[in-house]
Design a protein around this motif. Structure first.
Motif, PDB file in Angstrom:
ATOM      1  N   LYS A   1      -2.095  20.561   0.610  1.00  0.00           N
ATOM      2  CA  LYS A   1      -1.650  19.644   1.664  1.00  0.00           C
ATOM      3  C   LYS A   1      -2.608  18.461   1.795  1.00  0.00           C
ATOM      4  CE  LYS A   1       0.320  20.945   5.491  1.00  0.00           C
ATOM      5  NZ  LYS A   1       0.432  21.535   6.854  1.00  0.00           N
ATOM      6  N   VAL A   2      -2.080  17.369   2.336  1.00  0.00           N
ATOM      7  CA  VAL A   2      -2.887  16.171   2.557  1.00  0.00           C
ATOM      8  C   VAL A   2      -3.284  16.112   4.030  1.00  0.00           C
ATOM      9  CG1 VAL A   2      -2.990  13.662   2.346  1.00  0.00           C
ATOM     10  CG2 VAL A   2      -1.500  14.983   0.821  1.00  0.00           C
ATOM     11  N   TYR A   3      -4.573  16.060   4.283  1.00  0.00           N
ATOM     12  CA  TYR A   3      -5.073  15.892   5.651  1.00  0.00           C
ATOM     13  C   TYR A   3      -5.769  14.542   5.738  1.00  0.00           C
ATOM     14  CZ  TYR A   3      -4.242  20.878   6.245  1.00  0.00           C
ATOM     15  OH  TYR A   3      -3.655  22.104   6.325  1.00  0.00           O
ATOM     16  N   THR A   4      -5.879  14.034   6.945  1.00  0.00           N
ATOM     17  CA  THR A   4      -6.674  12.823   7.091  1.00  0.00           C
ATOM     18  C   THR A   4      -7.645  12.983   8.242  1.00  0.00           C
ATOM     19  OG1 THR A   4      -6.611  10.412   7.068  1.00  0.00           O
ATOM     20  CG2 THR A   4      -5.107  11.489   8.604  1.00  0.00           C
ATOM     21  N   LYS A   5      -8.863  12.504   8.010  1.00  0.00           N
ATOM     22  CA  LYS A   5      -9.894  12.532   9.049  1.00  0.00           C
ATOM     23  C   LYS A   5     -10.279  11.091   9.404  1.00  0.00           C
ATOM     24  CE  LYS A   5     -13.157  15.735   9.177  1.00  0.00           C
ATOM     25  NZ  LYS A   5     -12.771  16.628  10.304  1.00  0.00           N
ATOM     26  N   VAL A   6     -10.638  10.907  10.661  1.00  0.00           N
ATOM     27  CA  VAL A   6     -10.997   9.573  11.131  1.00  0.00           C
ATOM     28  C   VAL A   6     -12.441   9.283  10.715  1.00  0.00           C
ATOM     29  CG1 VAL A   6     -11.215   8.099  13.153  1.00  0.00           C
ATOM     30  CG2 VAL A   6      -9.391   9.805  13.056  1.00  0.00           C
ATOM     31  N   ALA A   7     -12.649   8.156  10.029  1.00  0.00           N
ATOM     32  CA  ALA A   7     -13.997   7.808   9.566  1.00  0.00           C
ATOM     33  C   ALA A   7     -14.836   7.354  10.746  1.00  0.00           C
ATOM     34  CB  ALA A   7     -13.925   6.703   8.514  1.00  0.00           C
ATOM     35  N   GLY A   8     -15.990   7.978  10.912  1.00  0.00           N
ATOM     36  CA  GLY A   8     -16.905   7.558  11.973  1.00  0.00           C
ATOM     37  C   GLY A   8     -16.348   7.745  13.364  1.00  0.00           C
ATOM     38  N   ILE A   9     -15.607   8.824  13.580  1.00  0.00           N
ATOM     39  CA  ILE A   9     -15.003   9.036  14.894  1.00  0.00           C
ATOM     40  C   ILE A   9     -16.073   9.316  15.941  1.00  0.00           C
ATOM     41  CG2 ILE A   9     -14.673  11.546  14.719  1.00  0.00           C
ATOM     42  CD1 ILE A   9     -11.957  11.135  16.069  1.00  0.00           C
ATOM     43  N   ASP A  10     -17.224   9.827  15.489  1.00  0.00           N
ATOM     44  CA  ASP A  10     -18.276  10.227  16.412  1.00  0.00           C
ATOM     45  C   ASP A  10     -19.013   9.033  17.012  1.00  0.00           C
ATOM     46  OD1 ASP A  10     -18.921   9.848  13.733  1.00  0.00           O
ATOM     47  OD2 ASP A  10     -20.866  10.815  13.982  1.00  0.00           O
ATOM     48  N   LYS A  11     -18.877   7.870  16.367  1.00  0.00           N
ATOM     49  CA  LYS A  11     -19.526   6.697  16.958  1.00  0.00           C
ATOM     50  C   LYS A  11     -18.706   5.457  16.651  1.00  0.00           C
ATOM     51  CE  LYS A  11     -23.300   7.598  13.888  1.00  0.00           C
ATOM     52  NZ  LYS A  11     -24.663   7.244  13.569  1.00  0.00           N
TER      53      LYS A  11
ATOM     54  N   LEU B   1       0.840  -1.195   0.000  1.00  0.00           N
ATOM     55  CA  LEU B   1       0.000   0.000   0.000  1.00  0.00           C
ATOM     56  C   LEU B   1       0.874   1.245   0.000  1.00  0.00           C
ATOM     57  CD1 LEU B   1      -2.621  -1.092   2.670  1.00  0.00           C
ATOM     58  CD2 LEU B   1      -3.142  -0.589   0.282  1.00  0.00           C
ATOM     59  N   LYS B   2       0.509   2.201  -0.833  1.00  0.00           N
ATOM     60  CA  LYS B   2       1.216   3.470  -0.900  1.00  0.00           C
ATOM     61  C   LYS B   2       1.090   4.180   0.451  1.00  0.00           C
ATOM     62  CE  LYS B   2       2.787   6.981  -3.601  1.00  0.00           C
ATOM     63  NZ  LYS B   2       3.982   6.793  -4.460  1.00  0.00           N
ATOM     64  N   ARG B   3       2.236   4.558   1.027  1.00  0.00           N
ATOM     65  CA  ARG B   3       2.248   5.199   2.342  1.00  0.00           C
ATOM     66  C   ARG B   3       2.698   6.639   2.186  1.00  0.00           C
ATOM     67  NH1 ARG B   3       4.281   3.236   8.048  1.00  0.00           N
ATOM     68  NH2 ARG B   3       3.771   1.175   7.240  1.00  0.00           N
ATOM     69  N   ILE B   4       1.898   7.568   2.623  1.00  0.00           N
ATOM     70  CA  ILE B   4       2.282   8.988   2.517  1.00  0.00           C
ATOM     71  C   ILE B   4       2.069   9.686   3.862  1.00  0.00           C
ATOM     72  CG2 ILE B   4       1.646   9.051   0.057  1.00  0.00           C
ATOM     73  CD1 ILE B   4      -0.812  10.714   0.822  1.00  0.00           C
ATOM     74  N   LYS B   5       2.658  10.849   3.972  1.00  0.00           N
ATOM     75  CA  LYS B   5       2.479  11.645   5.191  1.00  0.00           C
ATOM     76  C   LYS B   5       1.243  12.520   5.047  1.00  0.00           C
ATOM     77  CE  LYS B   5       7.040  11.765   7.180  1.00  0.00           C
ATOM     78  NZ  LYS B   5       7.992  11.268   6.154  1.00  0.00           N
ATOM     79  N   ALA B   6       0.586  12.761   6.174  1.00  0.00           N
ATOM     80  CA  ALA B   6      -0.599  13.610   6.180  1.00  0.00           C
ATOM     81  C   ALA B   6      -0.695  14.316   7.518  1.00  0.00           C
ATOM     82  CB  ALA B   6      -1.856  12.766   5.936  1.00  0.00           C
TER      83      ALA B   6
ATOM     84  N   ILE C   1      -4.929  17.114  16.792  1.00  0.00           N
ATOM     85  CA  ILE C   1      -5.139  17.820  15.529  1.00  0.00           C
ATOM     86  C   ILE C   1      -3.846  18.531  15.143  1.00  0.00           C
ATOM     87  CG2 ILE C   1      -6.359  19.784  14.481  1.00  0.00           C
ATOM     88  CD1 ILE C   1      -8.818  19.005  16.071  1.00  0.00           C
ATOM     89  N   GLY C   2      -3.448  18.381  13.881  1.00  0.00           N
ATOM     90  CA  GLY C   2      -2.240  19.056  13.416  1.00  0.00           C
ATOM     91  C   GLY C   2      -0.996  18.192  13.461  1.00  0.00           C
ATOM     92  N   ASP C   3      -1.078  17.042  14.140  1.00  0.00           N
ATOM     93  CA  ASP C   3       0.085  16.147  14.186  1.00  0.00           C
ATOM     94  C   ASP C   3       0.339  15.533  12.807  1.00  0.00           C
ATOM     95  OD1 ASP C   3       0.503  16.608  16.839  1.00  0.00           O
ATOM     96  OD2 ASP C   3      -0.202  14.649  17.554  1.00  0.00           O
ATOM     97  N   GLU C   4       1.611  15.298  12.522  1.00  0.00           N
ATOM     98  CA  GLU C   4       1.936  14.598  11.280  1.00  0.00           C
ATOM     99  C   GLU C   4       1.787  13.095  11.495  1.00  0.00           C
ATOM    100  OE1 GLU C   4       6.022  13.667   9.629  1.00  0.00           O
ATOM    101  OE2 GLU C   4       5.505  15.448   8.444  1.00  0.00           O
ATOM    102  N   VAL C   5       1.058  12.455  10.602  1.00  0.00           N
ATOM    103  CA  VAL C   5       0.859  10.997  10.695  1.00  0.00           C
ATOM    104  C   VAL C   5       1.153  10.378   9.331  1.00  0.00           C
ATOM    105  CG1 VAL C   5      -0.861  11.121  12.545  1.00  0.00           C
ATOM    106  CG2 VAL C   5      -1.603  11.280  10.153  1.00  0.00           C
ATOM    107  N   GLU C   6       1.186   9.057   9.312  1.00  0.00           N
ATOM    108  CA  GLU C   6       1.345   8.356   8.037  1.00  0.00           C
ATOM    109  C   GLU C   6       0.049   7.635   7.700  1.00  0.00           C
ATOM    110  OE1 GLU C   6       6.057   7.497   7.570  1.00  0.00           O
ATOM    111  OE2 GLU C   6       4.859   5.895   8.445  1.00  0.00           O
ATOM    112  N   ILE C   7      -0.296   7.641   6.422  1.00  0.00           N
ATOM    113  CA  ILE C   7      -1.510   6.945   5.994  1.00  0.00           C
ATOM    114  C   ILE C   7      -1.184   6.008   4.831  1.00  0.00           C
ATOM    115  CG2 ILE C   7      -3.124   8.731   6.770  1.00  0.00           C
ATOM    116  CD1 ILE C   7      -3.277   9.786   3.920  1.00  0.00           C
ATOM    117  N   LEU C   8      -1.959   4.921   4.754  1.00  0.00           N
ATOM    118  CA  LEU C   8      -1.833   3.965   3.652  1.00  0.00           C
ATOM    119  C   LEU C   8      -3.043   4.166   2.730  1.00  0.00           C
ATOM    120  CD1 LEU C   8      -0.988   0.794   5.801  1.00  0.00           C
ATOM    121  CD2 LEU C   8       0.616   2.344   4.657  1.00  0.00           C
ATOM    122  N   LEU C   9      -2.768   4.445   1.454  1.00  0.00           N
ATOM    123  CA  LEU C   9      -3.857   4.750   0.514  1.00  0.00           C
ATOM    124  C   LEU C   9      -4.460   3.456  -0.037  1.00  0.00           C
ATOM    125  CD1 LEU C   9      -2.224   7.693  -1.488  1.00  0.00           C
ATOM    126  CD2 LEU C   9      -3.740   7.814   0.504  1.00  0.00           C
TER     127      LEU C   9
END
Lengths: 421, 421
Positions: B367-377, B336-341, B402-410
């Protein structure tokens, strides 16, 4: 005399085409064939999730009230009255100091209001009965996933028009959608025009090139969600071309032709549109490549007259055909996803007209960069192979430098956006 | 007594599985069926592009030497000796003060070394012959696309293992690949285990849930480039499960099971691996979700024992099964392609183990941001529907802001990368 055509802005051209976007047609497919189709219905929760109070762990279900006096020094003893795995239904209601051995995912028995994990319990046999002892107090509701705590019956979970991905299929299966209403894929006919065209399996001959556009646009149609139907290639001969195109229109939803839309001596499409009685929406767009892209309407069918030049054909297909296909699949975001990026190459050419440049995306340190595909040579065909976006350079600009902010259209993103801009 | 398993790091687990990646098998398909397959051959230029000197414009081909004296005051006159469109072959060699009327894409006639565009020429008839006059000097080679200027015959254009996109198909067609060597899609069998599972078309009953994992993983296999083969579901009964799995292995390249890999009383997979004589590579991974993901080897077949929990099943499929499928398709970038966000939501949970969080990508201002899917429940199933990446939170971290740099797999990127990290 060469005909003078008045170019219209690309945004206006797209709007004019999208005025003729047709409503989607619904068909039903088994869930196992729904991968990558688009939903023609909402997905609604047909039951609560979980549909019963459930254990998140392997452990013992019991009554929290019985644990009130539990401590390290004085563990409380419970008689294990039943043993249930996931999918088994508890049959025994728990009374005081009774427990049910329960597996992850299994239904909480009547009477119980908490689950003590295996790790904190001690089991033993006594008088042929099984007992478990517990050294700590449990709270009411502890380690119980309540009925409806994830999803409440009737909730709309996924909207119509959404692409069916693995995650969407998980919801469909969970809620019993064994067959799924999806958008019918529109059938897009393809005819390549040009006396210079050879079939792909023919030997190259002087003055000729192989027909690559038809196969390319066919793949673009598949990517957009349509069903391509290749109907052959035509020499630049008016009467036979007219007949073939007229017949083709009876077999397809919309028709793409490649080539023949310019103002050259052998460009027959304008005459064919006239002979068909099709209304030409525009035949010149203030953009590069693809300025000769022509779209005509006949009844509820669109005739996409794409350029014979490969990159112009490609761009025309993405800008005009793609949103028509996606809108007919109930997508509310039929346009290519447009994002900002930092240009990682020089692009010194001035742009009197809006220019769409074949590029690819590079992610670095949380930022999106774009590089020009095949900038080192004019190799049009090969650079298409490595493009995954189109950079949009507005008309009236003098070229761009490394580090400039630009906009790009993502070609492999199926999410899209609501408007072209 | 509950079995104690020793967790191994996820990177190590993936390496152990990839040691068993099998070589791809080649099959040949017609070009029109090659969309989204992976190349099992290089694409090599089988001819120069263009394969002849060619005109980029509509105009007149002529000898530049004849224009040396041309000026506004004294235009030079040329006799038009031929008129050729694209695909027509010029038959006349040009001598001094002769010109050929030529269309875009047509072959330059012998003798000519430049093309004057229509716009700067004046044509007229005289004594039944056609003439053209020109008021400016032309350079040798002006407006001529030279043979081989885009691609030279023999050049390697596209590498083995590349996904066949519309742009790749354009190259294949241009160079006469009417049939294309592609990687055979490995057949991945799927068996769901668990007495609690209902078929997707069954009414919900107490204690039961519908089998969603099999359909979800089936779609994940399709996305990765494999052919899923659903072989049914099994109750938690050792002997019959063993027989079914043994038979299944004869029909598929690799086998996925969902459920039954934990240490619960009804988790039968460990016993089945033993009975089959399969070597268990690991049965506990220091990651969440999916810590119980088990992979076993039998001969050259892999048995992927994924968790019965939907999100654990999903993550296990993406991390372990996907690269095996892609490697068998000659992809040199199977991971999986891994990028910073930049994280756009709070994620305050501490991570004793590496955690893979269902997220989606948001692009904003380059810029690339990432949001957590369904974080509210805690709605696991629905949040999968909206995930397009997995955020990787390393073990030993105390949660993220919020604002931290993380890595995501696309998840929807088919390009991938060479290594997991």
């Amino acid at each position: 005399m060469v005909e003078i055509r008045k170019p219209i802005p690309v945004e206006k051209a797209i709007r004019e085409v999208m005025n003729y976007a047709s409503k989607g047609i619904v068909e039903e497919v088994p869930i196992e064939n729904s991968h990558q189709r688009r939903l023609a219905q909402q997905v609604v929760a047909t039951n609560n999730v979980p549909s019963f109070h459930k254990s998140p762990y392997d452990g013992f279900a019991l009554r929290s009230i019985d644990t009130n006096e539990a401590s390290l020094e004085s563990p409380i003893e419970f008689e294990v009255v039943e043993h249930i795995g996931a999918g088994q239904v508890p049959t025994k209601k728990l009374h005081n100091n009774q427990a049910t051995r329960i597996m992850t995912g299994a239904q909480i028995p009547e009477g119980a209001d908490c689950v003590a994990m295996f790790e904190i319990c001690k089991t033993y046999k006594k008088d042929d009965k099984t007992y478990v002892s517990l050294k700590r107090k449990m709270e009411m509701g502890q380690n119980i996933i309540k009925e409806g705590s994830e999803v409440v019956m009737g909730e709309v979970l996924i909207e119509k028009g959404t692409m069916i991905t693995p995650g969407v299929i998980a919801s469909l299966a969970t809620f019993g959608y064994s067959s799924v209403k999806v958008a019918r894929e529109p059938v897009i006919g393809i005819i390549a025009t040009g006396t210079e065209l050879l079939d792909v399996d023919e030997e190259l001959r002087p003055g000729k090139i192989r027909n690559s556009n038809a196969y390319m646009i066919s793949s673009q149609i598949e990517r957009a969600g349509g069903t391509p139907k290749y109907l052959g290639k035509l020499a630049d001969e008016l009467e036979s071309s007219y007949e073939t195109i007229k017949e083709a229109l009876e077999e397809v939803d919309h028709l793409v032709t490649t080539g023949g839309v310019s103002v050259g001596d052998f460009d027959l499409m304008p005459a064919i549109y006239e002979k068909l009685g099709a209304e030409v929406l525009f035949n010149k767009i203030a953009m590069r490549p693809g300025s000769v892209t022509t779209v005509a309407v006949l009844g509820n069918q669109l005739l996409f007259g794409l350029s014979g030049n490969p990159s112009a054909c490609y761009v025309g297909g993405e800008l005009f055909l793609r949103p028509i296909i996606q809108a007919s699949q109930f997508s509310t975001t039929p346009y290519l996803k447009r994002i900002k990026a930092t240009l990682a190459d020089e692009f010194p050419k001035p742009n009197p007209f809006t220019r769409f440049v074949r590029c690819y995306v590079v992610y670095k340190d949380g930022k999106v960069y774009t590089k020009v595909a095949g900038i080192d040579k004019s190799n049009v065909v090969t650079s298409l192979a490595y493009s995954d976006c189109l950079m949009v350079l507005p008309g009236g600009t003098r070229g761009f430098k490394i580090g400039d902010e630009v906009e790009i259209l993502l070609l492999n993103n199926y999410e899209g956006q609501q408007d072209f801009n």
